[in-house]
Scaffold this motif. Structure first.
Motif: not given
Ligand SMILES: [Ca+2]
Ligand SMILES: [Ca+2]
Length: 93
Positions: A8-30
């Motif tokens: 659960q802690l990891i999930a919260i950290l991931l959500l926080s990280a994604s919210l922080f980075f999402a406006p600047q960086i969009k995941a690139q193609q794989q």
């Protein structure tokens, strides 16, 4: 702290990280398969964009699957973090 609480802690950290980075960086193609371990988008660096791929695929798809179990989760995140910052050698040479 038991395993469920850690997840659960990891999930919260991931959500926080994604919210922080999402406006600047969009995941690139794989790319498939990755040219080196944990380099999911084949930009020769294990970094934020690879983390974003795992975040987007978390529990939803195998796009961020690094341990080959067919799902994206904490084990894959641990693999990525253990390689985070790695500069991949040029496999063309
Ligand atoms: Ca990468
Ligand atoms: Ca996995």
């Amino acid at each position: 702290m038991n395993e469920e609480q850690i997840q659960q802690l990891i999930a919260i950290l991931l959500l926080s990280a994604s919210l922080f980075f999402a406006p600047q960086i969009k995941a690139q193609q794989q790319c498939d398969p990755p040219t080196c371990t944990a380099d999911l988008n084949c930009d020769a660096v294990v970094g934020t964009n690879d983390l974003l791929i795992i975040l987007e695929a978390w529990g939803l798809s195998e796009n961020g699957d690094l341990d080959g179990n067919g799902a994206t989760g904490s084990d894959d995140l641990i693999i990525l973090l253990s390689h985070y910052g790695t500069i991949c050698a040029d496999t063309e040479n």
